[in-house]
Write a protein that holds these residues in place. Structure first.
Motif, PDB file in Angstrom:
ATOM      1  N   UNK A  54       0.826  -1.205   0.000  1.00 18.99           N
ATOM      2  CA  UNK A  54       0.000   0.000   0.000  1.00 18.99           C
ATOM      3  C   UNK A  54       0.859   1.254   0.000  1.00 18.99           C
ATOM      4  N   UNK A  55       0.250   2.364   0.373  1.00 14.79           N
ATOM      5  CA  UNK A  55       0.945   3.649   0.383  1.00 14.79           C
ATOM      6  C   UNK A  55       1.893   3.716   1.578  1.00 14.79           C
ATOM      7  N   UNK A  56       3.155   3.936   1.295  1.00 15.65           N
ATOM      8  CA  UNK A  56       4.176   3.992   2.338  1.00 15.65           C
ATOM      9  C   UNK A  56       4.664   5.408   2.599  1.00 15.65           C
ATOM     10  N   UNK A  57       4.049   6.387   1.943  1.00 14.75           N
ATOM     11  CA  UNK A  57       4.535   7.764   2.017  1.00 14.75           C
ATOM     12  C   UNK A  57       4.732   8.297   3.419  1.00 14.75           C
ATOM     13  N   UNK A  58       3.717   8.186   4.264  1.00 10.87           N
ATOM     14  CA  UNK A  58       3.826   8.703   5.627  1.00 10.87           C
ATOM     15  C   UNK A  58       4.853   7.928   6.443  1.00 10.87           C
ATOM     16  N   UNK A 101       7.111  -6.816  10.148  1.00  8.22           N
ATOM     17  CA  UNK A 101       7.692  -5.541   9.744  1.00  8.22           C
ATOM     18  C   UNK A 101       7.792  -5.380   8.244  1.00  8.22           C
ATOM     19  N   UNK A 102       6.873  -5.989   7.510  1.00 10.12           N
ATOM     20  CA  UNK A 102       6.916  -5.931   6.054  1.00 10.12           C
ATOM     21  C   UNK A 102       6.859  -4.490   5.529  1.00 10.12           C
ATOM     22  N   UNK A 103       5.988  -3.663   6.113  1.00  9.17           N
ATOM     23  CA  UNK A 103       5.887  -2.268   5.659  1.00  9.17           C
ATOM     24  C   UNK A 103       7.154  -1.488   6.007  1.00  9.17           C
ATOM     25  N   UNK A 104       7.727  -1.741   7.171  1.00  2.13           N
ATOM     26  CA  UNK A 104       8.968  -1.066   7.551  1.00  2.13           C
ATOM     27  C   UNK A 104      10.102  -1.471   6.617  1.00  2.13           C
ATOM     28  N   UNK A 105      10.165  -2.764   6.296  1.00  3.33           N
ATOM     29  CA  UNK A 105      11.168  -3.252   5.338  1.00  3.33           C
ATOM     30  C   UNK A 105      10.987  -2.566   3.988  1.00  3.33           C
ATOM     31  N   UNK A 106       9.748  -2.519   3.501  1.00  2.32           N
ATOM     32  CA  UNK A 106       9.474  -1.886   2.202  1.00  2.32           C
ATOM     33  C   UNK A 106       9.820  -0.405   2.218  1.00  2.32           C
ATOM     34  N   UNK A 107       9.578   0.264   3.341  1.00  2.00           N
ATOM     35  CA  UNK A 107       9.943   1.677   3.459  1.00  2.00           C
ATOM     36  C   UNK A 107      11.454   1.851   3.359  1.00  2.00           C
ATOM     37  N   UNK A 108      12.216   0.975   3.994  1.00  2.00           N
ATOM     38  CA  UNK A 108      13.675   1.034   3.894  1.00  2.00           C
ATOM     39  C   UNK A 108      14.141   0.792   2.465  1.00  2.00           C
ATOM     40  N   UNK A 109      13.506  -0.146   1.765  1.00  2.00           N
ATOM     41  CA  UNK A 109      13.861  -0.404   0.367  1.00  2.00           C
ATOM     42  C   UNK A 109      13.663   0.865  -0.455  1.00  2.00           C
ATOM     43  N   UNK A 110      12.528   1.531  -0.256  1.00  2.00           N
ATOM     44  CA  UNK A 110      12.253   2.776  -0.990  1.00  2.00           C
ATOM     45  C   UNK A 110      13.235   3.881  -0.606  1.00  2.00           C
ATOM     46  N   UNK A 111      13.526   4.022   0.684  1.00  2.00           N
ATOM     47  CA  UNK A 111      14.500   5.032   1.119  1.00  2.00           C
ATOM     48  C   UNK A 111      15.870   4.758   0.514  1.00  2.00           C
ATOM     49  N   UNK A 112      16.268   3.489   0.447  1.00  2.00           N
ATOM     50  CA  UNK A 112      17.561   3.142  -0.140  1.00  2.00           C
ATOM     51  C   UNK A 112      17.609   3.465  -1.628  1.00  2.00           C
TER      52      UNK A 112
END
Length: 83
Positions: A17-21, A51-62
């Motif tokens: 889903x949306x990970x923006x926030x 922690x799937x969403x947290x992992x995905x957020x890190x992937x996007x940040x990287x």
């Protein structure tokens, strides 16, 4: 708790889903709750348990900020038999 390279984590790749926030929050204050993984017995890879969403957020940040330390994520490693 240790930091694990994102490339060492097997993820199912499902839509988070949306990970923006979440991305904005992690970028500004860091990761408050580490992900939870267990290590596969036959490889050096890890399986993501929580922690799937947290992992995905890190992937996007990287992807957005390469070289700024987003290539490793704080994680708790649990025994596979206890998961």
């Amino acid at each position: 708790m240790i930091k694990i390279p994102l490339d060492d984590i097997d993820d199912d790749g499902s839509d988070r889903g949306d990970l923006g926030d979440l991305i904005k929050n992690i970028k500004s204050v860091g990761l408050i709750q580490p992900i939870t993984v267990y290590q596969k017995s036959d490889t050096k890879k890890y399986v993501l348990l929580a922690g799937q969403r947290r992992y995905s957020a890190f992937v996007e940040l990287n992807k957005k900020y390469p070289g700024e330390g987003w290539d490793k994520i704080p994680a708790i490693i649990v025994n596979q038999n206890n998961s």
